[in-house]
Design a protein around this motif. Sequence first.
Motif, PDB file in Angstrom:
ATOM      1  N   GLY A  93       0.799  -1.223   0.000  1.00 15.33           N
ATOM      2  CA  GLY A  93       0.000   0.000   0.000  1.00 15.33           C
ATOM      3  C   GLY A  93       0.825   1.263   0.000  1.00 15.33           C
ATOM      4  O   GLY A  93       0.280   2.360   0.119  1.00 15.33           O
ATOM      5  N   GLY A  94       2.156   1.137  -0.140  1.00 13.19           N
ATOM      6  CA  GLY A  94       3.034   2.307  -0.152  1.00 13.19           C
ATOM      7  C   GLY A  94       3.155   2.897  -1.545  1.00 13.19           C
ATOM      8  O   GLY A  94       2.512   2.451  -2.502  1.00 13.19           O
ATOM      9  N   ASN A  95       4.042   3.884  -1.661  1.00 12.49           N
ATOM     10  CA  ASN A  95       4.225   4.576  -2.945  1.00 12.49           C
ATOM     11  C   ASN A  95       5.382   3.983  -3.734  1.00 12.49           C
ATOM     12  O   ASN A  95       6.323   4.681  -4.111  1.00 12.49           O
ATOM     13  N   SER A  96       5.340   2.686  -3.975  1.00 11.06           N
ATOM     14  CA  SER A  96       6.404   2.034  -4.722  1.00 11.06           C
ATOM     15  C   SER A  96       6.374   2.429  -6.195  1.00 11.06           C
ATOM     16  O   SER A  96       5.308   2.718  -6.757  1.00 11.06           O
ATOM     17  N   ASN A  97       7.553   2.397  -6.816  1.00 11.85           N
ATOM     18  CA  ASN A  97       7.639   2.567  -8.260  1.00 11.85           C
ATOM     19  C   ASN A  97       7.009   1.340  -8.920  1.00 11.85           C
ATOM     20  O   ASN A  97       7.316   0.204  -8.554  1.00 11.85           O
ATOM     21  N   TYR A  98       6.154   1.563  -9.899  1.00 10.00           N
ATOM     22  CA  TYR A  98       5.419   0.442 -10.485  1.00 10.00           C
ATOM     23  C   TYR A  98       6.348  -0.578 -11.132  1.00 10.00           C
ATOM     24  O   TYR A  98       6.027  -1.774 -11.207  1.00 10.00           O
ATOM     25  N   LYS A  99       7.527  -0.131 -11.588  1.00  7.46           N
ATOM     26  CA  LYS A  99       8.477  -1.075 -12.171  1.00  7.46           C
ATOM     27  C   LYS A  99       9.032  -2.024 -11.112  1.00  7.46           C
ATOM     28  O   LYS A  99       9.246  -3.213 -11.374  1.00  7.46           O
ATOM     29  N   ASP A 100       9.243  -1.505  -9.906  1.00  7.71           N
ATOM     30  CA  ASP A 100       9.634  -2.381  -8.793  1.00  7.71           C
ATOM     31  C   ASP A 100       8.506  -3.348  -8.463  1.00  7.71           C
ATOM     32  O   ASP A 100       8.744  -4.518  -8.140  1.00  7.71           O
ATOM     33  N   THR A 101       7.282  -2.863  -8.533  1.00  2.00           N
ATOM     34  CA  THR A 101       6.123  -3.704  -8.241  1.00  2.00           C
ATOM     35  C   THR A 101       6.031  -4.870  -9.215  1.00  2.00           C
ATOM     36  O   THR A 101       5.763  -6.017  -8.817  1.00  2.00           O
ATOM     37  N   LEU A 102       6.252  -4.622 -10.499  1.00  2.00           N
ATOM     38  CA  LEU A 102       6.222  -5.690 -11.499  1.00  2.00           C
ATOM     39  C   LEU A 102       7.282  -6.742 -11.200  1.00  2.00           C
ATOM     40  O   LEU A 102       7.027  -7.951 -11.322  1.00  2.00           O
ATOM     41  N   ARG A 103       8.466  -6.288 -10.817  1.00  2.00           N
ATOM     42  CA  ARG A 103       9.551  -7.219 -10.470  1.00  2.00           C
ATOM     43  C   ARG A 103       9.185  -8.064  -9.256  1.00  2.00           C
ATOM     44  O   ARG A 103       9.377  -9.288  -9.256  1.00  2.00           O
ATOM     45  N   ARG A 104       8.665  -7.428  -8.230  1.00  2.00           N
ATOM     46  CA  ARG A 104       8.317  -8.144  -7.005  1.00  2.00           C
ATOM     47  C   ARG A 104       7.167  -9.115  -7.234  1.00  2.00           C
ATOM     48  O   ARG A 104       7.149 -10.219  -6.679  1.00  2.00           O
ATOM     49  N   ALA A 105       6.198  -8.725  -8.050  1.00  2.00           N
ATOM     50  CA  ALA A 105       5.046  -9.585  -8.305  1.00  2.00           C
ATOM     51  C   ALA A 105       5.479 -10.887  -8.968  1.00  2.00           C
ATOM     52  O   ALA A 105       4.947 -11.962  -8.647  1.00  2.00           O
ATOM     53  N   LYS A 106       6.428 -10.819  -9.876  1.00  2.00           N
ATOM     54  CA  LYS A 106       6.938 -12.032 -10.524  1.00  2.00           C
ATOM     55  C   LYS A 106       7.558 -12.967  -9.495  1.00  2.00           C
ATOM     56  O   LYS A 106       7.368 -14.187  -9.550  1.00  2.00           O
ATOM     57  N   GLN A 107       8.304 -12.386  -8.588  1.00  2.52           N
ATOM     58  CA  GLN A 107       8.960 -13.181  -7.557  1.00  2.52           C
ATOM     59  C   GLN A 107       7.946 -13.916  -6.689  1.00  2.52           C
ATOM     60  O   GLN A 107       8.096 -15.105  -6.407  1.00  2.52           O
ATOM     61  N   PHE A 108       6.886 -13.225  -6.287  1.00  2.14           N
ATOM     62  CA  PHE A 108       5.884 -13.836  -5.420  1.00  2.14           C
ATOM     63  C   PHE A 108       4.985 -14.801  -6.193  1.00  2.14           C
ATOM     64  O   PHE A 108       4.577 -15.842  -5.669  1.00  2.14           O
ATOM     65  N   ASP A 109       4.698 -14.474  -7.449  1.00  2.00           N
ATOM     66  CA  ASP A 109       3.865 -15.339  -8.273  1.00  2.00           C
ATOM     67  C   ASP A 109       4.522 -16.705  -8.470  1.00  2.00           C
ATOM     68  O   ASP A 109       3.828 -17.731  -8.521  1.00  2.00           O
ATOM     69  N   ALA A 110       5.848 -16.724  -8.549  1.00  2.00           N
ATOM     70  CA  ALA A 110       6.572 -17.984  -8.713  1.00  2.00           C
ATOM     71  C   ALA A 110       6.369 -18.919  -7.524  1.00  2.00           C
ATOM     72  O   ALA A 110       6.588 -20.127  -7.624  1.00  2.00           O
TER      73      ALA A 110
END
Length: 301
Positions: A93-110
């Motif tokens: 819920g923070g103000n993360s850069n969306y590009k960081d969010t895409l990277r993190r989402a891949k990691q968790f989706d795996a």
Amino acid sequence: MKLGMIGLGRMGANMAQRLLRDGHEVVGFDPQAAARQALEKHGATSADSLEALVAALPAPRVLWLMVPAGEVTDQSLDALLPLLAPGDIVVDGGNSNYKDTLRRAKQFDAHGIAYVDCGTSGGVWGLDEGYSLMIGGDEAAVERLRPVFESLAPARDSGWGRVGPVGSGHFTKMVHNGIEYGMMQAYAEGFSILKHKTAFGLDLHGIAEIWRHGSVVRSWLLDLTADALQKNPDMAGIAPYVADSGEGRWTVDEAIELNVPAPVITQSLIERLRSRDDDSFTDKLLSAMRNEFGGHPIKKE
């Protein structure tokens, strides 16, 4: 719903309180014991470690992060990931850069863990007024979190929504903040013009109050401006230094990358940077140039 809140700074603590008011159970974690104790006074339970937090939640778990963007978010997620299981949901819920969010989402989706990004607007007023929530992520995960979003938003059927896939929530919040930069700059410049017209002796707070009702420039931001002018008409004791937390820069970068002209947002960012130059070499050199070509006088320090 029972969920874990990671990060009990002012925003995180306020969001937790709003959830508690609406009947949710919240387990809070923050490295600072004082922050955990403060939340407990509002009826929440707390955990003194991420391990204890995860253990206190029923599976499948919901973990909501409200920590500073960047390295702190990465550190928190790296520590959290090994503790989770498929089916869990993590919300940033923070103000993360969306590009960081895409990277993190891949990691968790795996690992079979849903990652939801929630751009959150409302500031210190969100506790009482509710938060504007711009949500990105898998539709099923967002729907599962509906009771949480309905409790945090200004109303159950307004002020929140899924704007697209993962990353889109933070992207939308980034642009939201870029627009905010431009609006703030326009208000500040307009009131500065009014203040400098000393011949009329204008009451800036009074004008703000007039504009708040019926005017095409009325807004919540103007409401806050009127409040600030009432409390401190001359802005006494406030240094002319305006910080930025990154979203304006990211918005300008994205506009350039997409070939979208955004002169107002860009200039408002430049003005913030300019406010930090106590000893402006640029202005000194401009003065020297005028002296060189036109013999214009130079004002000495």
